[in-house]
Design an enzyme around this catalytic site. Structure first.
Site, mmCIF file in Angstrom:
data_model
loop_
_atom_site.group_PDB
_atom_site.id
_atom_site.type_symbol
_atom_site.label_atom_id
_atom_site.label_comp_id
_atom_site.label_asym_id
_atom_site.label_seq_id
_atom_site.Cartn_x
_atom_site.Cartn_y
_atom_site.Cartn_z
ATOM 1 N N THR A 35 0.845 -1.346 -0.027
ATOM 2 C CA THR A 35 -0.035 0.024 -0.031
ATOM 3 C C THR A 35 0.957 1.264 -0.102
ATOM 4 O O THR A 35 0.623 2.243 -0.758
ATOM 5 C CB THR A 35 -0.988 0.065 1.032
ATOM 6 N N ASP A 85 1.831 5.147 6.047
ATOM 7 C CA ASP A 85 2.047 3.868 5.912
ATOM 8 C C ASP A 85 0.787 3.013 5.971
ATOM 9 O O ASP A 85 -0.249 3.538 6.512
ATOM 10 C CB ASP A 85 2.893 3.541 7.166
ATOM 11 N N ASP A 88 -1.180 -4.078 9.030
ATOM 12 C CA ASP A 88 -1.616 -5.468 8.768
ATOM 13 C C ASP A 88 -2.887 -5.801 9.568
ATOM 14 O O ASP A 88 -3.707 -6.359 9.077
ATOM 15 C CB ASP A 88 -0.577 -6.428 9.490
ATOM 16 N N GLY A 99 4.201 -4.757 10.644
ATOM 17 C CA GLY A 99 5.538 -5.377 10.834
ATOM 18 C C GLY A 99 5.343 -6.711 9.967
ATOM 19 O O GLY A 99 6.244 -7.579 9.726
ATOM 20 N N GLY A 100 4.282 -6.809 9.050
ATOM 21 C CA GLY A 100 4.526 -7.894 8.166
ATOM 22 C C GLY A 100 5.282 -7.956 7.085
ATOM 23 O O GLY A 100 5.957 -9.049 6.811
ATOM 24 N N GLY A 101 5.885 -6.873 6.965
ATOM 25 C CA GLY A 101 7.018 -6.772 5.938
ATOM 26 C C GLY A 101 8.412 -6.596 6.595
ATOM 27 O O GLY A 101 9.349 -6.176 6.017
ATOM 28 N N GLU A 107 9.634 1.783 11.257
ATOM 29 C CA GLU A 107 8.185 2.353 10.926
ATOM 30 C C GLU A 107 7.836 3.090 12.383
ATOM 31 O O GLU A 107 7.191 4.036 12.310
ATOM 32 C CB GLU A 107 7.201 1.280 10.651
#
Ligand code: 5RP
Length: 223
Positions: A35, A85, A88, A99-101, A107
């Site tokens: 996104t 940003d 999730d 924090g999925g990435g 962040e």
């Protein structure tokens, strides 16, 4: 409307919100993920109106630079006007799981330094209670087993994210089976475990505005 179309629609709405909040010469904080990538691609069109950006990951920094958008060191910018940003999960108080990435620590730093945090997400991310999405925790590598045992004591089921090293050189534990009734308290409890760098709960510093993509258009939610 598919999920990508909703993500693009919220990125477009975020551009309008940023234009309304940002003055010439301001710094914009940039998140990480699919996104946020839509937002980065749109930002390229008005890059000359901003002083520059601070990125929450090496991946976003690379994407920004590929558009000719300046990426600055947070230590040289002072406070950031707005941070954009994804997430999730978000509850209705705009407390988030992120924090999925694997970019949660940077962040959280950029969110902390920002005057306004605009979260952009499709409607699948809005939940009544956080925790169906496994909660990411960034951990110093040598503390992995110790932190995992402490998480079990809190009632979670930590799983090592194989093959992932964060931009800070650490590992990620994803905590399953962990419905979170009191996000601020849980965020603090996990932060207090020695060896934890950061956890993906954004409750102490939630979003200020959630732009949510739905088949009926973009909805704006505030806490
Ligand atoms: C990365 C994140 C992302 O914001 C989160 O995973 C959402 O990603 P996407 O926009 O691809 O659904 O926290 O660490």
């Amino acid at each position: 409307m598919n999920q990508d179309a909703m993500k693009k629609a919220v990125a477009e709405a975020a551009v309008e919100a940023v234009k309304a909040n940002v003055l010439d010469g301001d710094i914009i904080g940039i998140g990480t993920g699919s996104t946020a990538n839509f937002f980065i691609d749109l930002l390229a069109e008005f890059k000359d109106d901003i002083r520059g950006t601070v990125a929450s990951s090496e991946a976003s920094a690379d994407r920004l630079r590929s558009h000719g958008i300046e990426v600055l060191d947070l230590n040289s910018t002072g406070s950031i006007a707005v941070y954009v940003d994804g997430a999730d999960e978000s509850n209705h108080r705009l407390e988030l799981i992120k924090g999925g990435g694997a970019a949660l620590t940077r962040e959280k730093i950029v969110a902390a330094a920002a005057q306004k945090f605009i979260c952009i997400a499709d409607e699948s991310k809005l939940v009544d209670q956080l925790g169906a999405f496994p909660l990411p925790i960034e951990v110093i590598p040598m503390a992995r087993s110790y932190v995992a045992r402490e998480i079990v004591k809190l009632g979670g089921n930590p799983v090592y994210r194989e093959g992932v090293v964060t931009d800070n050189g650490n590992i990620i534990l994803d905590v399953y089976d962990f419905m979170i009734a009191t996000p601020m308290k849980t965020e603090e409890q996990i932060n207090n475990i020695t060896g934890v760098v950061c956890n993906g709960l954004f409750a102490l510093r939630p979003a200020d505005l959630l732009l949510l993509g739905t088949p009926d258009g973009v909805k704006s939610l505030t806490a």
